[in-house]
Structures are given as C-alpha cells and as structure tokens.
Design a protein around this motif. Structure first.
Motif, PDB file in Angstrom:
ATOM      1  N   ARG A 162      16.431   1.577   6.030  1.00 20.77           N
ATOM      2  CA  ARG A 162      16.407   2.514   4.899  1.00 20.77           C
ATOM      3  C   ARG A 162      16.334   1.747   3.571  1.00 20.77           C
ATOM      4  NH1 ARG A 162      17.285   7.716   5.432  1.00 20.77           N
ATOM      5  NH2 ARG A 162      18.321   7.935   3.426  1.00 20.77           N
ATOM      6  N   ALA A 163      17.055   0.626   3.491  1.00 19.15           N
ATOM      7  CA  ALA A 163      17.035  -0.178   2.267  1.00 19.15           C
ATOM      8  C   ALA A 163      15.643  -0.771   2.041  1.00 19.15           C
ATOM      9  CB  ALA A 163      18.084  -1.285   2.344  1.00 19.15           C
TER      10      ALA A 163
ATOM     11  N   ILE B 177      12.760   0.362   3.212  1.00 19.95           N
ATOM     12  CA  ILE B 177      11.836   1.458   2.899  1.00 19.95           C
ATOM     13  C   ILE B 177      12.073   1.943   1.465  1.00 19.95           C
ATOM     14  CG2 ILE B 177      11.142   3.817   3.492  1.00 19.95           C
ATOM     15  CD1 ILE B 177      11.908   3.094   6.445  1.00 19.95           C
ATOM     16  N   GLY B 178      13.330   1.999   1.062  1.00 18.91           N
ATOM     17  CA  GLY B 178      13.661   2.393  -0.319  1.00 18.91           C
ATOM     18  C   GLY B 178      13.055   1.433  -1.329  1.00 18.91           C
ATOM     19  N   ALA B 179      13.106   0.134  -1.016  1.00 22.67           N
ATOM     20  CA  ALA B 179      12.497  -0.859  -1.902  1.00 22.67           C
ATOM     21  C   ALA B 179      10.979  -0.689  -1.932  1.00 22.67           C
ATOM     22  CB  ALA B 179      12.866  -2.276  -1.433  1.00 22.67           C
ATOM     23  N   ALA B 180      10.396  -0.388  -0.784  1.00 19.09           N
ATOM     24  CA  ALA B 180       8.947  -0.168  -0.726  1.00 19.09           C
ATOM     25  C   ALA B 180       8.555   1.073  -1.527  1.00 19.09           C
ATOM     26  CB  ALA B 180       8.480  -0.044   0.726  1.00 19.09           C
ATOM     27  N   ILE B 181       9.391   2.097  -1.490  1.00 16.69           N
ATOM     28  CA  ILE B 181       9.142   3.317  -2.282  1.00 16.69           C
ATOM     29  C   ILE B 181       9.189   2.984  -3.773  1.00 16.69           C
ATOM     30  CG2 ILE B 181      10.156   5.531  -2.972  1.00 16.69           C
ATOM     31  CD1 ILE B 181      10.866   5.948   0.015  1.00 16.69           C
ATOM     32  N   ALA B 182      10.186   2.226  -4.171  1.00 11.85           N
ATOM     33  CA  ALA B 182      10.302   1.842  -5.589  1.00 11.85           C
ATOM     34  C   ALA B 182       9.075   1.040  -6.032  1.00 11.85           C
ATOM     35  CB  ALA B 182      11.585   1.039  -5.818  1.00 11.85           C
ATOM     36  N   ALA B 183       8.615   0.133  -5.172  1.00 10.93           N
ATOM     37  CA  ALA B 183       7.438  -0.665  -5.506  1.00 10.93           C
ATOM     38  C   ALA B 183       6.186   0.216  -5.605  1.00 10.93           C
ATOM     39  CB  ALA B 183       7.226  -1.763  -4.462  1.00 10.93           C
ATOM     40  N   ALA B 184       6.042   1.172  -4.702  1.00 11.21           N
ATOM     41  CA  ALA B 184       4.880   2.071  -4.725  1.00 11.21           C
ATOM     42  C   ALA B 184       4.919   2.959  -5.969  1.00 11.21           C
ATOM     43  CB  ALA B 184       4.851   2.921  -3.457  1.00 11.21           C
ATOM     44  N   GLU B 185       6.098   3.418  -6.344  1.00 10.62           N
ATOM     45  CA  GLU B 185       6.231   4.234  -7.568  1.00 10.62           C
ATOM     46  C   GLU B 185       5.894   3.410  -8.808  1.00 10.62           C
ATOM     47  OE1 GLU B 185      10.231   5.657  -7.028  1.00 10.62           O
ATOM     48  OE2 GLU B 185       9.535   7.527  -6.082  1.00 10.62           O
ATOM     49  N   ALA B 186       6.337   2.158  -8.820  1.00 14.79           N
ATOM     50  CA  ALA B 186       6.021   1.274  -9.945  1.00 14.79           C
ATOM     51  C   ALA B 186       4.519   1.014 -10.005  1.00 14.79           C
ATOM     52  CB  ALA B 186       6.789  -0.046  -9.814  1.00 14.79           C
TER      53      ALA B 186
END
Length: 187
Positions: free
Chosen positions: A97-98, A100-109
């Motif tokens: 989850r951590a 994937i959460g980091a990957a989500i933050a990177a994709a949003e950025a």
C-alpha cells in the motif's frame, strides 16, 4: 533571416511560418516609408530581428515541450493513475500500500507537471500570435504611410508608438523565453 522549423511539430511550424511572413512583410513595408516619416519606425527593424532570434531559440524549447507532451498523454497518465488507485483499494499488505501510494503521488505530480507544461506551450503560442498581429499592424501602418496616407490620431501624437509596440513585444518574448528555458530544463 528565417526561423528554422526543421524537425518541429507541424502546428508549431505553421505558427512560426506565419510569424516569419509577418515580420518579412513588416520589414518590406517599412523600407517603402518615405524618409521623412521613417522616424516612426526607428529601431523597429533591429528590434524585430532580435525578436525573431528569440522566437527561433524558443522554437526549439517549444518543440521539446510538444514532444514531451505527446509522449505523456493526459489520458494515459490518468488511466495509469486510476489503475494505481484500484490496486491501492485492493491491496492488503501495508508495504504494498505504501509503494502504491508513492506511485499515486508520483503519477499525480506528473499530471500536474504536464498541465504546467501545457500552459507554457500555450503562452508560447499566444506570444507568437501577438507577435504576428503586431508585425501585421506595423506593416499596415508602414504601407499606409508609403501610399501617402495619414497617420492615425494615436500615431500622430506619439512618434514612438511603432517602436514602443515592438519593444513591448520584445520584452514579452524575453520573459517567455526565460519561462520556456526553465520549463524545458526540467523535462
């Protein structure tokens, strides 16, 4: 001098060709103005050359932005982001989850950065449109004077209006050139 559009996307090539044509027409029209009225166009030709040089430099940056944006389409980035969110919702493991959460933050950025780059490219295109309109306006003034026409009321009281218009545009182009330089350094 003509702005080299080789290797640039077709849409940017068309815009640059329009600017080239307008600047050429402006310079040709200014050359026909009677000598006693040339003061109205003092320094315009040199300023126009400097603007053309800056636009040529920015064309490369705009091409790089266009290439980056084409390779990083919003729909694909959004799809990847949605897929990550679905994976996050299904993930049970805290470490997963951590990650994937980091990957989500990177994709949003990356999506936010794409929007910034889109805005820079649109500012570039708007500046090109403004440059073309100004060159066409100044060419019209010069043709009018060369044909024995009268000055418009605003020009009659301001001998620097033509030079001021091109100087303002040059300042706008210089500011945008700095923005484009900074934006393309980060892609």
């Amino acid at each position: 001098p003509v702005i080299d559009t080789t290797g640039l996307p077709p849409s940017i090539q068309r815009e640059l060709e329009g600017v080239n044509t307008a600047l050429d027409q402006m310079q040709a029209a200014i050359a026909t103005v009677p000598a006693d009225q040339r003061v109205l166009f003092a320094d315009v030709e040199e300023q126009a050359r400097q603007v053309r040089d800056a636009v040529a430099r920015m064309a490369r940056s705009a091409g790089a932005l266009h290439t980056y944006l084409a390779a990083n389409r919003a729909e694909e980035l959004q799809g990847r982001l949605e897929g990550l969110k679905q994976r996050l919702a299904a993930a049970q493991d805290d470490a997963a989850r951590a990650e994937i959460g980091a990957a989500i933050a990177a994709a949003e950025a990356q999506l936010a950065r794409r929007e910034q780059l889109m805005a820079a490219l649109e500012r570039y295109r708007a500046t090109l449109r403004g440059l073309q309109a100004t060159a066409e306006e100044l060419a019209g003034r010069a043709v009018n004077l060369a044909a024995g026409g009268e000055l418009a009321a605003d020009e009659a009281f301001d001998e620097q209006s033509s030079a001021r218009r091109i100087t303002e545009l040059k300042a706008s182009v210089a500011a945008l050139e700095e923005v484009m330089r900074v934006e393309t350094e980060t892609i």
